[in-house]
Motif scaffolding. Structure first.
Motif, PDB file in Angstrom:
ATOM      1  N   THR A 293       0.825  -1.222   0.000  1.00 32.46           N
ATOM      2  CA  THR A 293       0.000   0.000   0.000  1.00 32.46           C
ATOM      3  C   THR A 293       0.853   1.263   0.000  1.00 32.46           C
ATOM      4  OG1 THR A 293      -0.153   0.180   2.424  1.00 32.46           O
ATOM      5  CG2 THR A 293      -1.741  -1.262   1.330  1.00 32.46           C
ATOM      6  N   LYS A 294       2.173   1.121   0.102  1.00 29.08           N
ATOM      7  CA  LYS A 294       3.063   2.274   0.196  1.00 29.08           C
ATOM      8  C   LYS A 294       3.639   2.640  -1.173  1.00 29.08           C
ATOM      9  CE  LYS A 294       2.589   2.280   4.653  1.00 29.08           C
ATOM     10  NZ  LYS A 294       1.761   3.322   5.289  1.00 29.08           N
ATOM     11  N   PRO A 295       3.978   3.905  -1.356  1.00 28.89           N
ATOM     12  CA  PRO A 295       4.668   4.295  -2.600  1.00 28.89           C
ATOM     13  C   PRO A 295       6.010   3.578  -2.703  1.00 28.89           C
ATOM     14  CG  PRO A 295       3.881   6.228  -1.390  1.00 28.89           C
ATOM     15  CD  PRO A 295       3.723   5.055  -0.465  1.00 28.89           C
ATOM     16  N   GLN A 296       6.462   3.334  -3.909  1.00 30.08           N
ATOM     17  CA  GLN A 296       7.738   2.644  -4.122  1.00 30.08           C
ATOM     18  C   GLN A 296       8.885   3.656  -4.095  1.00 30.08           C
ATOM     19  OE1 GLN A 296       7.566   0.025  -7.535  1.00 30.08           O
ATOM     20  NE2 GLN A 296       5.540  -0.743  -6.948  1.00 30.08           N
ATOM     21  N   THR A 297       9.056   4.247  -2.912  1.00 30.39           N
ATOM     22  CA  THR A 297      10.108   5.234  -2.710  1.00 30.39           C
ATOM     23  C   THR A 297      10.948   4.839  -1.498  1.00 30.39           C
ATOM     24  OG1 THR A 297       8.762   6.634  -1.245  1.00 30.39           O
ATOM     25  CG2 THR A 297       8.613   7.051  -3.627  1.00 30.39           C
ATOM     26  N   LYS A 298      12.175   5.348  -1.449  1.00 29.82           N
ATOM     27  CA  LYS A 298      13.061   5.056  -0.323  1.00 29.82           C
ATOM     28  C   LYS A 298      12.465   5.546   0.990  1.00 29.82           C
ATOM     29  CE  LYS A 298      17.631   4.975  -2.525  1.00 29.82           C
ATOM     30  NZ  LYS A 298      18.977   5.598  -2.538  1.00 29.82           N
ATOM     31  N   ASP A 299      11.929   6.772   0.981  1.00 30.03           N
ATOM     32  CA  ASP A 299      11.383   7.345   2.214  1.00 30.03           C
ATOM     33  C   ASP A 299      10.257   6.494   2.777  1.00 30.03           C
ATOM     34  OD1 ASP A 299      13.152   9.414   2.197  1.00 30.03           O
ATOM     35  OD2 ASP A 299      11.785  10.866   1.270  1.00 30.03           O
ATOM     36  N   ALA A 300       9.353   6.063   1.903  1.00 30.26           N
ATOM     37  CA  ALA A 300       8.200   5.291   2.362  1.00 30.26           C
ATOM     38  C   ALA A 300       8.637   3.953   2.955  1.00 30.26           C
ATOM     39  CB  ALA A 300       7.214   5.071   1.208  1.00 30.26           C
ATOM     40  N   TRP A 301       9.533   3.251   2.279  1.00 27.50           N
ATOM     41  CA  TRP A 301       9.981   1.944   2.773  1.00 27.50           C
ATOM     42  C   TRP A 301      10.865   2.092   4.014  1.00 27.50           C
ATOM     43  CZ3 TRP A 301      10.487  -2.904  -0.592  1.00 27.50           C
ATOM     44  CH2 TRP A 301       9.421  -2.970  -1.504  1.00 27.50           C
ATOM     45  N   ARG A 302      11.670   3.158   4.063  1.00 31.67           N
ATOM     46  CA  ARG A 302      12.509   3.370   5.248  1.00 31.67           C
ATOM     47  C   ARG A 302      11.653   3.581   6.495  1.00 31.67           C
ATOM     48  NH1 ARG A 302      14.982   7.545   3.702  1.00 31.67           N
ATOM     49  NH2 ARG A 302      13.827   9.101   4.913  1.00 31.67           N
ATOM     50  N   LYS A 303      10.551   4.307   6.327  1.00 31.28           N
ATOM     51  CA  LYS A 303       9.662   4.543   7.475  1.00 31.28           C
ATOM     52  C   LYS A 303       9.076   3.239   8.007  1.00 31.28           C
ATOM     53  CE  LYS A 303       8.346   9.288   6.325  1.00 31.28           C
ATOM     54  NZ  LYS A 303       7.241  10.190   5.870  1.00 31.28           N
ATOM     55  N   VAL A 304       8.762   2.322   7.104  1.00 30.84           N
ATOM     56  CA  VAL A 304       8.251   1.025   7.554  1.00 30.84           C
ATOM     57  C   VAL A 304       9.325   0.292   8.359  1.00 30.84           C
ATOM     58  CG1 VAL A 304       7.333  -1.219   6.843  1.00 30.84           C
ATOM     59  CG2 VAL A 304       6.688   0.843   5.585  1.00 30.84           C
ATOM     60  N   VAL A 305      10.558   0.326   7.862  1.00 31.12           N
ATOM     61  CA  VAL A 305      11.666  -0.322   8.583  1.00 31.12           C
ATOM     62  C   VAL A 305      11.845   0.307   9.952  1.00 31.12           C
ATOM     63  CG1 VAL A 305      14.153  -0.748   8.586  1.00 31.12           C
ATOM     64  CG2 VAL A 305      12.852  -1.014   6.463  1.00 31.12           C
TER      65      VAL A 305
END
Length: 896
Positions: A377-389
């Motif tokens: 459900t998240k955008p395929q961007t570094k910021d979005a995935w980093r926040k999940v981590v």
């Protein structure tokens, strides 16, 4: 969860202000201030929820702040709802009581208005204190916007749900599957044997069992297939009924045991007992599983090795392992990037984040699927995935707790309204299949669904369900004819999260008879109460509760009403009331005072009447009553303007509705009503009807029914049960110019010997059931030309000897069921007829001589041949049967 509570209350306050429901009573300014401040504070709750999980003294302080914020929202809601209760009570009393009593009501209302002022002032003070302490704890504004999906999708596209598809979800267990299949089909072992699959929750036991159960070689090796979910709360009676699928109310454990034994000994059976928690289950069921040396098998999935050992002490169980790193990566990426190449789907700049996320799951399949659902459900961007981590905790405990932490992360990521919707799944029985229709009606009654001008609340509810499924927090177990979600189930680990969050946040409380008394009398009791088991008396302290489910999870064994006697009317703010109860034949009079009720469901054996005071429940939206007999239904039911859904029992003992001049204009669903004069006088006025089910329609209703149906332009589903000489020509003609009707179910003899020409059939029809029609001319000539027809069932519908499906007929048909066409001798399938057909069932067509030649060209997934004569069955025998070449390409063939 606090943001869900505050968000819900903010929306309710806004509605109250917009509707000017409090304008005349001098409290509008206070409510506007309260709505504005709560909305402002809502923006800080996401950051507070994140900080409270950091541990330490500051984390504990923030946790307390969040709890106080939630309780303050509940208090504000209670203030407004209590005030509205007195207002509604007075409105209902105007004109029907004496001067003294009316004066008393007015005096009570003045007192309540003063209390509102005092209580809101107290809330103001607390709110200001919380605002100041927020700054001290460094809680910042994150905010939240209301959307129904993170990535908007076309309404015509079915979302990919990898957790339900064996070819996607089955990662890492191929070798184990091959071993189990070999054990199942081993022709040298003719004894009945038990195969156990053991592993902790979330490891994929059920997924593996499903893959084995649906395997082509397995399907061709057994005659009888049974899948039963056992779970923690089981009864032998329920299990036996599940095995039989068709039972009667008079059945006992003794009679059912005999029926199950007789059913299973008719052939070589494969029975799956899914999610067994106690060895006692097997010890009891062993008695009804015949061992007649024909190679029958039983598969057990369980978390407990001792259960597997007791079921089969001589064979080592299949113990599942966690996935290795490569397998984990594959499963995770399949969920995040469905239908894409696993080797190339993940952008290079996200590979490292994907690796970190996969490692956190520890090889647990359910954790990988849920986390993948969140990331999808998240955008395929570094910021979005980093926040999940970053939002994931640094250290996870072993086993199921790791999965619970990841589920909690996905839960915390939900918008506030979806949190409320998701937690509602915990109110239902473990492993229970839940209908989308029921969930949406309950959410609507609770006020959880956000308003959007371009969509109905039902459409918004479906969007919410689809998003929860996309996130892998729930599973779609069945879809309707139009591909919309129909039924759902929730994994028991996810349900555990629901119950844990609900208990912590006072969302709901589940009461079992082994709970201690304190859990029923706690001062901060939950907003909803679910009573699962027998209690002597309901002693619950929170009279501000909004929902009561009494026995709703005990579908088979209803609870005695005596525990509620004299208690119900104390819960004046109830919005939802579900009673699965016994020991009464009269409508509980205590319900009369529950004027906030939106959803009322009552299941009892016999009901004398639906009383006249039902009309006092002015807010009622959904009314469901399921006794076997209802002697009288008061006309006052139809005076409720807010009424949307009425579902009555499907029996001849329910009187026809007598609406008179009272027309519930918002009515969308009307099921279980018997035909009568109302068809002519009232039905044409119900212009918002979408679903209509009528019983016992006769030829003398023909003209009135035809005329009325033409005026129901929004009708999507129409059903006639037990009809006599149904005027099919008139009915079909009435629908010929409508564009909404998709589901048509006609049960009863028709007044004509053939179907009308296809041009007058509703062209948007997607599902058609014809039962006991008595047609003498081949119906296929008409039906095969319906361009969107996907599901067709013919049950004693045709009395002719020959049936022909022409070369290009049935262009969209997916499922065809032909039952009890007792005169049918020959069936032809010409050219490329039924080119999309996936499922075919032929049952009790006693004179049908052979499989149609044209079936060779139909790419079926499933063929069922039930109760056919031996000569017919012998022609379909694998490799040696004369008709085998026509169906040898079908992967799933079953016989009864």
């Amino acid at each position: 969860m606090a943001d869900a509570a505050v968000g819900f209350v903010v929306e309710k306050l806004r509605d109250v202000i917009v509707q000017e429901a409090i304008n005349l009573y001098g409290v509008r300014d206070e409510v506007e201030w309260l709505e504005r401040e709560l909305r402002r504070m809502q923006c800080f709750l996401k950051d507070a929820d994140a900080k409270k999980n950091n541990g330490g003294i500051d984390g504990e302080r923030v946790k307390n702040w969040v709890t106080e914020m939630r309780d303050l929202a509940f208090e504000a809601e209670d203030i407004i709802d209590t005030f509205m209760y007195y207002k509604l009570r007075r409105r209902e009393s105007d004109g029907c009581i004496g001067f003294i009593e009316r004066f008393t009501f007015i005096f009570d209302e003045l007192v309540s208005r003063h209390k509102v002022h005092v209580q809101i002032e107290r809330v103001k003070t607390k709110l200001l204190e919380l605002s100041r302490s927020r700054e001290v704890y460094g809680i910042s504004n994150i905010g939240e916007t209301i959307v129904t999906t993170s990535h908007p999708r076309s309404q015509n596209v079915i979302p990919i749900l990898p957790q339900l598809r064996d070819d996607i979800d089955m990662v890492g267990f191929d070798d184990e599957k091959k071993k189990i299949v070999l054990e199942l089909v081993d022709i040298n072992n003719t004894n009945q044997s038990v195969i156990s699959i053991v592993g902790m929750g979330g490891l994929g036991k059920t997924t593996l069992a499903k893959s084995v159960y649906n395997d082509l070689e397995v399907k061709r090796s057994f005659d009888i297939f049974v899948w039963v979910i056992i779970s923690q709360q089981y009864t032998i009676l329920e299990i036996l009924k599940e095995i039989l699928s068709e039972t009667s109310p008079e059945d006992t454990i003794q009679t059912l045991s005999v029926k199950v034994f007789e059913k299973l000994k008719k052939g070589k059976y494969l029975v799956v007992l899914d999610d067994v928690w106690k060895a006692d289950v097997w010890n009891e069921l062993l008695k009804v599983f015949p061992d007649i040396n024909n190679g029958s098998r039983v598969i057990i999935t369980t978390r407990f090795a001792n259960v597997a050992k007791i079921a089969n002490p001589t064979t080592k169980p299949h113990e599942l392992r966690c996935l290795d790193e490569n397998e984990s990566r594959e499963l995770f990426l399949r969920k995040v990037f469905p239908n894409q190449n696993i080797e190339t789907c993940c952008p290079t700049y996200l590979v490292d984040y994907a690796h970190q996320l996969v490692q956190r799951c520890g090889g647990l399949p359910l954790a990988l699927v849920v986390l993948g659902g969140l990331v999808s459900t998240k955008p395929q961007t570094k910021d979005a995935w980093r926040k999940v981590v970053e939002n994931m905790k640094g250290q996870f405990v072993e086993g199921g707790e790791r999965c619970l932490e990841i589920i909690a992360l996905s839960y915390n990521d939900l918008p506030y309204y979806l949190k409320s919707c998701f937690l509602y799944f915990g109110c239902f029985k473990e492993d229970m299949t839940i209908s989308a229709e029921t969930l949406i009606r309950l959410w609507l009654a609770e006020g959880f669904l956000p308003a959007k001008n371009i969509k109905t609340t039902e459409e918004i509810g479906l969007d919410c369900l689809e998003e929860l499924a996309q996130r892998s927090l729930i599973q779609v177990t069945d879809r309707k004819y139009d591909d919309s979600a129909n039924e759902f189930r929730i994994h028991d680990l996810l349900r555990d999260v629901c119950i844990r969050e609900a208990k912590e946040n006072r969302y709901f409380e589940v009461y079992n008879n082994n709970d201690n008394v304190d859990s029923m009398t706690m001062s901060n009791a939950a907003r909803r109460l679910v009573v699962c088991n027998k209690i002597d008396i309901l002693n619950y302290s929170n009279l501000m509760s909004r929902g009561l489910f009494y026995g709703v999870v005990g579908i088979i064994n209803h609870l005695a009403f005596s525990a509620l006697k004299g208690q119900l009317d104390r819960f004046k703010l109830l919005r939802v009331l579900c009673l699965y109860t016994s020991g009464i034949s009269e409508f509980p009079s205590e319900i009369k005072s529950l004027i906030h009720l939106r959803y009322l469901e009552l299941h009892i054996l016999r009901l004398k009447e639906v009383p006249s005071w039902i009309g006092h429940l002015r807010n009622l939206q959904t009314f469901i009553v399921f006794p076997t007999v209802v002697y009288n239904i008061s006309d006052s039911l139809w005076t409720i303007d807010n009424l949307r859904h009425v579902d009555l029992p499907c029996t001849k003992w329910v009187p026809p509705p007598n609406m008179g001049n009272n027309v519930p204009k918002n009515l969308q669903t009307l099921k279980g009503v018997n035909a009568g004069s109302w068809i002519k006088n009232t039905l044409p006025k119900l212009t918002n009807l979408c679903k209509l089910k009528i019983h016992r329609v006769c030829y003398y209703h023909a003209d009135a029914l035809s005329s009325s149906l033409q005026k129901l332009g929004r009708l999507v589903s129409f059903t006639i049960h037990y009809g006599q000489k149904i005027p099919l020509d008139n009915i079909i003609t009435a629908f010929s110019n409508q564009h909404c009707l998709k589901d048509l179910y006609l049960d009863g003899s028709l007044s004509c010997e053939q179907l009308p020409h296809n041009d007058v059939f509703p062209q948007q029809l997607m599902k058609l059931d014809l039962l006991d029609s008595g047609l003498e001319q081949d119906p296929m000539a008409t039906l095969e030309k319906l361009p969107y027809l996907k599901y067709l069932r013919l049950h004693r519908a045709y009395r002719g000897k020959q049936m022909i499906c022409s070369a290009t007929g049935f262009p969209q048909l997916l499922s065809l069921i032909i039952e009890n066409l007792e005169e049918l001798e020959e069936w032809q399938i010409q050219g490329k007829a039924m080119s999309c057909l996936k499922s075919l069932k032929i049952q009790e067509c006693k004179r049908l001589k052979m499989i149609p030649e044209g079936l060779r060209n139909v790419l079926l997934d499933q063929l069922k041949l039930d109760y056919m004569f031996r000569e017919f069955v012998s022609r379909t025998k694998e490799n040696t049967g004369e008709d085998w070449y026509k169906i040898q390409h079908v992967p799933n063939i079953s016989f009864i």
